[in-house]
Design an enzyme around this catalytic site. Structure first.
Site, PDB file in Angstrom:
ATOM      1  N   ARG A   1       0.848  -1.196   0.000  1.00 20.94           N
ATOM      2  CA  ARG A   1       0.000   0.000   0.000  1.00 20.94           C
ATOM      3  C   ARG A   1       0.883   1.247   0.000  1.00 20.94           C
ATOM      4  NH1 ARG A   1      -3.139   3.084   4.191  1.00 20.94           N
ATOM      5  NH2 ARG A   1      -5.086   3.783   3.230  1.00 20.94           N
TER       6      ARG A   1
ATOM      7  N   SER B   1     -11.927  -2.784  -4.507  1.00 24.80           N
ATOM      8  CA  SER B   1     -12.563  -2.391  -3.253  1.00 24.80           C
ATOM      9  C   SER B   1     -13.999  -1.948  -3.522  1.00 24.80           C
ATOM     10  CB  SER B   1     -11.803  -1.229  -2.606  1.00 24.80           C
ATOM     11  OG  SER B   1     -10.534  -1.640  -2.167  1.00 24.80           O
TER      12      SER B   1
ATOM     13  N   LYS C   1      -7.849   4.124   7.212  1.00 25.35           N
ATOM     14  CA  LYS C   1      -8.236   4.619   5.885  1.00 25.35           C
ATOM     15  C   LYS C   1      -8.981   5.934   6.058  1.00 25.35           C
ATOM     16  CE  LYS C   1      -9.768   1.755   2.758  1.00 25.35           C
ATOM     17  NZ  LYS C   1      -8.704   1.841   1.746  1.00 25.35           N
TER      18      LYS C   1
END
Length: 212
Positions: free
Chosen positions: A38, A107, A136
Site C-alpha cells: 500500500r 474495493s 483509511k
C-alpha cells in the site's frame, strides 16, 4: 483465493517504528496468505524499490503479492496483480494491461458496485470498511462501518471471493467469515502488533476456526 485467510495490507507509517520489510518478514513467518503493497504516502519510485524486495520475499514463500492502486508499479515489480479503488484505473483496463493470469482485486462497499466489478472481470473483492477504522482516511461516511450484514449481502450477490477489510482483528474476524467472507485483510492488526508474526498466526487461526 478461497484459502486466503490472512491478508496483510502494508503501511509503514502505521507500523510502530518498524519497516515494512520487517513487518512483511514477520507476517510471512506467521503464515500470511497475501501481501498488498500500500504505502500511499510514498512516491512511486520508493514503492517500486520496496516492491522489488517484497516480491522476492513473497515469491520465495509462495505468498501472493499485489500492489495497491498502481498498475504500473505492479507491472514493474512483476507482482501477481493489483488491487483497485474507486479512483484507480477500471478493472477492465488493468486486466488488459496485466494479462489474463494477473490477480485483479477491487474495493467495494455496495452490492451494485460489487456486481459491476465482477462483470468487469475482477477476481476478488475487498469489502469494507466492515468496522470503524483509523487506517483509511479516504472513504466516505456511507462506506465506513458497513458491518457483517453488508458483507453477507455482497457475498450473496456475486460468485467471486470476498475479503473483508476495515477494523478487523482476530477478535472480530469470525463474524466477517460467518457472513460469508473467504478471508480478512488487515493493516494495524498486524503492523501495530507487539509481535506481528504471532498476530498473523492468530488472525489466520481465527478465520479457520470460524469456517469449522
Amino acid at each position: 483465493m478461497s484459502d486466503w485467510d490472512a491478508y496483510l495490507v502494508t503501511q509503514e507509517s502505521l507500523s510502530a517504528g518498524r519497516t515494512t520489510e520487517e513487518i512483511v518478514a514477520a507476517a510471512v513467518a506467521g503464515g500470511v496468505d497475501v501481501v498488498q503493497l500500500r504505502e500511499k504516502d510514498r512516491p512511486a519510485r520508493e514503492r517500486y524499490h520496496l516492491g522489488r524486495k517484497l516480491r522476492e520475499r513473497t515469491r520465495e514463500a509462495g505468498v501472493t503479492f499485489v500492489v495497491n492502486d498502481r498498475v504500473d508499479v505492479a507491472q514493474a515489480v512483476d507482482a501477481d496483480g493489483v488491487h483497485l479503488g474507486d479512483d484507480d484505473l477500471p478493472v477492465s483496463v488493468a486486466r488488459e494491461l496485466l494479462g489474463p493470469d494477473a490477480v485483479v482485486g477491487r474495493s467495494v462497499s455496495f452490492v451494485d458496485d460489487a456486481r459491476e466489478a465482477e462483470r468487469a472481470g475482477a477476481d476478488y473483492l475487498g469489502v469494507g470498511a466492515v468496522y470503524a477504522t483509523g487506517s483509511k482516511d479516504d472513504i466516505d461516511d456511507d462506506e465506513y462501518g458497513i458491518g457483517p450484514e453488508r458483507v453477507a449481502d455482497i457475498v450473496e450477490a456475486v460468485d467471486i471471493p470476498v475479503v473483508g477489510i476495515g477494523g478487523i482483528t482476530a477478535d472480530n474476524a469470525a463474524s466477517v467469515v460467518e457472513a460469508g467472507a473467504d478471508g480478512v485483510a488487515v493493516i494495524t492488526a498486524i503492523t501495530r502488533a507487539d509481535d506481528p508474526e504471532a498476530a498473523t498466526r492468530e488472525l489466520g487461526a481465527a478465520v479457520e476456526q470460524a469456517r469449522e
